[in-house]
Design a protein around this motif. Structure first.
Motif, short mmCIF file in Angstrom:
data_model
loop_
_atom_site.label_atom_id
_atom_site.label_comp_id
_atom_site.label_asym_id
_atom_site.label_seq_id
_atom_site.Cartn_x
_atom_site.Cartn_y
_atom_site.Cartn_z
N PRO A 217 -35.49 -40.53 -17.20
CA PRO A 217 -34.06 -39.90 -17.01
C PRO A 217 -33.11 -41.02 -17.36
O PRO A 217 -33.34 -41.97 -17.20
CB PRO A 217 -33.84 -39.61 -15.50
CG PRO A 217 -35.15 -40.50 -14.90
CD PRO A 217 -36.08 -40.73 -15.83
N PRO A 218 -31.81 -40.57 -18.13
CA PRO A 218 -30.97 -41.40 -18.68
C PRO A 218 -30.07 -41.97 -17.46
O PRO A 218 -29.67 -43.11 -17.44
CB PRO A 218 -29.96 -40.56 -19.44
CG PRO A 218 -30.28 -39.25 -19.03
CD PRO A 218 -31.62 -39.04 -18.45
N HIS A 219 -30.33 -41.24 -16.22
CA HIS A 219 -29.74 -41.78 -15.16
C HIS A 219 -30.35 -41.23 -13.83
O HIS A 219 -30.69 -40.12 -14.01
CB HIS A 219 -28.22 -41.29 -15.11
CG HIS A 219 -27.46 -41.65 -13.74
ND1 HIS A 219 -27.22 -43.02 -13.40
CD2 HIS A 219 -27.03 -40.82 -12.77
CE1 HIS A 219 -26.69 -43.02 -12.13
NE2 HIS A 219 -26.45 -41.77 -11.40
N ARG A 220 -30.71 -42.20 -12.86
CA ARG A 220 -31.15 -41.80 -11.80
C ARG A 220 -30.37 -41.73 -10.58
O ARG A 220 -29.47 -42.81 -10.49
CB ARG A 220 -32.33 -42.83 -11.31
CG ARG A 220 -33.60 -42.46 -12.21
CD ARG A 220 -34.74 -43.43 -11.29
NE ARG A 220 -34.66 -44.76 -11.45
CZ ARG A 220 -35.38 -45.69 -10.70
NH1 ARG A 220 -36.46 -45.05 -9.80
NH2 ARG A 220 -35.33 -46.85 -10.80
N GLU A 221 -30.29 -40.66 -9.76
CA GLU A 221 -29.35 -40.68 -8.98
C GLU A 221 -29.88 -41.38 -7.43
O GLU A 221 -30.97 -41.58 -7.31
CB GLU A 221 -29.04 -39.00 -8.23
CG GLU A 221 -27.83 -39.06 -7.25
CD GLU A 221 -26.65 -39.32 -7.88
OE1 GLU A 221 -26.00 -40.15 -6.93
OE2 GLU A 221 -26.31 -38.93 -8.92
N GLY A 222 -28.93 -41.78 -6.67
CA GLY A 222 -29.41 -42.55 -5.47
C GLY A 222 -29.69 -43.86 -5.66
O GLY A 222 -29.57 -44.45 -6.72
N GLY A 223 -30.11 -44.61 -4.61
CA GLY A 223 -30.36 -46.12 -4.68
C GLY A 223 -31.87 -46.55 -4.40
O GLY A 223 -32.81 -45.57 -4.35
N GLN A 224 -32.05 -47.69 -3.79
CA GLN A 224 -33.12 -48.16 -3.37
C GLN A 224 -33.93 -47.53 -2.05
O GLN A 224 -35.00 -47.46 -1.85
CB GLN A 224 -33.18 -49.73 -3.23
CG GLN A 224 -33.02 -50.56 -4.46
CD GLN A 224 -33.40 -51.82 -4.30
OE1 GLN A 224 -34.46 -52.24 -3.85
NE2 GLN A 224 -32.21 -52.78 -4.24
N ALA A 225 -33.01 -46.87 -1.45
CA ALA A 225 -33.35 -46.54 0.12
C ALA A 225 -34.46 -45.43 0.09
O ALA A 225 -35.32 -45.50 0.69
CB ALA A 225 -31.99 -45.93 1.04
N GLN A 226 -34.20 -44.76 -0.94
CA GLN A 226 -35.28 -43.70 -1.15
C GLN A 226 -36.81 -44.19 -1.45
O GLN A 226 -37.67 -43.57 -1.39
CB GLN A 226 -34.93 -42.45 -2.34
CG GLN A 226 -34.77 -43.15 -3.61
CD GLN A 226 -34.08 -42.35 -4.62
OE1 GLN A 226 -34.76 -41.54 -4.92
NE2 GLN A 226 -33.06 -42.60 -5.35
N TYR A 227 -36.81 -45.47 -1.86
CA TYR A 227 -38.25 -45.91 -2.25
C TYR A 227 -38.83 -46.88 -1.18
O TYR A 227 -39.74 -47.32 -1.30
CB TYR A 227 -37.87 -46.86 -3.60
CG TYR A 227 -37.51 -45.86 -4.65
CD1 TYR A 227 -38.16 -44.93 -5.16
CD2 TYR A 227 -36.14 -46.11 -5.02
CE1 TYR A 227 -37.57 -43.85 -6.40
CE2 TYR A 227 -35.55 -44.97 -6.05
CZ TYR A 227 -36.24 -44.37 -6.79
OH TYR A 227 -35.98 -43.44 -7.79
N ILE A 228 -37.96 -47.41 -0.28
CA ILE A 228 -38.41 -48.30 0.72
C ILE A 228 -39.68 -47.71 1.72
O ILE A 228 -40.90 -48.36 1.73
CB ILE A 228 -37.26 -48.83 1.46
CG1 ILE A 228 -36.41 -49.55 0.60
CG2 ILE A 228 -37.87 -49.96 2.69
CD1 ILE A 228 -35.14 -50.01 1.44
N HIS A 283 -24.56 -31.65 -2.50
CA HIS A 283 -23.29 -31.36 -3.16
C HIS A 283 -23.02 -32.68 -4.13
O HIS A 283 -22.75 -32.46 -5.33
CB HIS A 283 -22.11 -31.56 -1.98
CG HIS A 283 -20.85 -31.50 -2.71
ND1 HIS A 283 -20.22 -32.66 -2.86
CD2 HIS A 283 -20.14 -30.35 -3.18
CE1 HIS A 283 -19.00 -32.49 -3.44
NE2 HIS A 283 -19.00 -30.78 -3.53
N HIS A 284 -23.48 -33.91 -3.77
CA HIS A 284 -23.51 -35.10 -4.49
C HIS A 284 -24.08 -34.87 -5.69
O HIS A 284 -23.81 -35.24 -6.93
CB HIS A 284 -23.58 -36.36 -3.81
CG HIS A 284 -23.28 -37.59 -4.44
ND1 HIS A 284 -23.99 -38.16 -5.55
CD2 HIS A 284 -22.01 -38.37 -4.52
CE1 HIS A 284 -23.58 -39.13 -5.90
NE2 HIS A 284 -22.16 -39.20 -5.45
#
Length: 343
Positions: A217-228, A283-284
């Motif tokens: 993807p050219p841009h991923r939404e969210g941050g590192q929290a989803q991977y921890i 929504h975001h």
């Protein structure tokens, strides 16, 4: 001056790195990558793929690209094989962008005075410096982070704080951008930052084209929290089908209740699961996708702002302008002026 402009941005695109919208950004860019013993092949490979691959036949920019090292001997990678850098540290001082992949395995390196000086001199001359993953330790040792903020892999955040107590650590985002310094979190976030830099320098169209070739993807939404704690959803009730449906129906007024019903969940469960799997709220996420579609339409079509707004689900040009200013810090008209395909 080699520096392409004063820009401020971070990975969720609250402020787009297109503040140079008053002029057409040139495609030519001189990129140098620092490689030393212990360099991580994956992040190095990302830099090579994004900036070192000739895509001229596809009508995309070709960047000047070089691997640089303090050593004249073959450099040992983290995976054990060796490679030869064709340039010395002097090449860093000539670069518009200096990329520092991780060279800290198994522990953060002791950066030599020569490397530290070369990096500092490059930045002082107008270069941008981008640290991929724990390459941020190298920038820290070179004194280039100042009192700013740095993205650090969540696994190494405590070590970084201990070593550089004056630097604000953000272990939640995928990357930070405080020109002339850019930092990214672990491994795959190197892709996010490199594509982001391409977008800044050569426009969204080029970044999207490279992303498609890389099948990312050219841009991923969210941050590192989803991977921890939950790298991969373990239940069959994945958000994937719902996300695909949302993207196909951006023009519609979509509510959490409707989306939850489609996912066969209660609204509360859906909202909780959505954040777990995407790192953000429905929504975001939806607004981000609508802005992204509007960007593509502004780049590729002559449609009026009212038509673009309606096509993306914003309803009217005023709402489109509101979300553009909030997310990208420029108006739709300014964005089109910068990134409209002039070919």
């Amino acid at each position: 001056m080699r520096r392409p402009g004063d820009v401020y941005e971070w990975q969720i695109c609250r402020s787009s790195m297109i503040y140079c919208h008053n002029r057409l950004v040139p495609h030519s860019w001189n990129v140098a990558v620092l490689v030393e013993n212990g360099v991580a092949p994956f992040e190095l490979g990302v830099a090579c793929e994004v900036f070192g691959t000739d895509r001229g036949e596809q009508g995309l920019p070709t960047y000047e690209f070089a691997l640089c090292s303090e050593s004249t001997s073959p450099v040992r990678t983290k995976s054990g094989f060796r490679l030869i850098a064709t340039h010395g540290l002097e090449r860093l001082r000539e670069a518009d962008l200096v990329i520092v992949p991780p060279i800290d395995e198994p522990a953060p390196p002791e950066v030599s005075r020569s490397v530290s000086n070369a990096l500092s001199e490059a930045v002082e001359a107008g270069s941008w410096a981008a640290a991929l993953c724990s390459g941020v330790f190298v920038l820290g040792e070179a004194g280039l982070l100042g009192g700013g903020k740095a993205a650090v892999h969540w696994y190494k955040a405590a070590d970084f704080r201990s070593r550089f107590p004056g630097i604000e650590v953000d272990e939640s985002v995928l990357y930070t951008a405080n020109p002339p310094i850019f930092t990214s979190a672990g491994t795959a976030a190197a892709i996010d930052l490199c594509l982001h830099l391409v977008r800044v320098r050569s426009g969204a169209r080029t970044a999207n084209a490279i992303a498609r070739r890389m099948v990312v993807p050219p841009h991923r939404e969210g941050g590192q929290a989803q991977y921890i704690e939950l790298p991969v959803p373990t239940s069959a009730d994945t958000m994937g089908p719902v996300l695909d449906w949302m993207q196909r129906n951006l023009r519609r007024e979509l509510t959490v209740t409707e989306l939850a019903r489609r996912a066969r969940m209660s609204p509360r469960t859906f909202a909780r699961r959505f954040r777990t799997e995407t790192g953000t709220t429905p929504h975001h996420w939806l607004t981000t996708q609508r802005v992204a579609r509007a960007q593509r339409l502004l780049e590729d079509t002559d449609s009026t702002l009212e038509v673009v707004a309606d096509s993306c689900g914003f309803g009217n040009a005023a709402a489109l302008r509101h979300h553009f200013l909030r997310r990208l810090s420029v108006t739709p008209t300014e964005y089109r002026h910068t990134f409209r395909d002039r070919g």
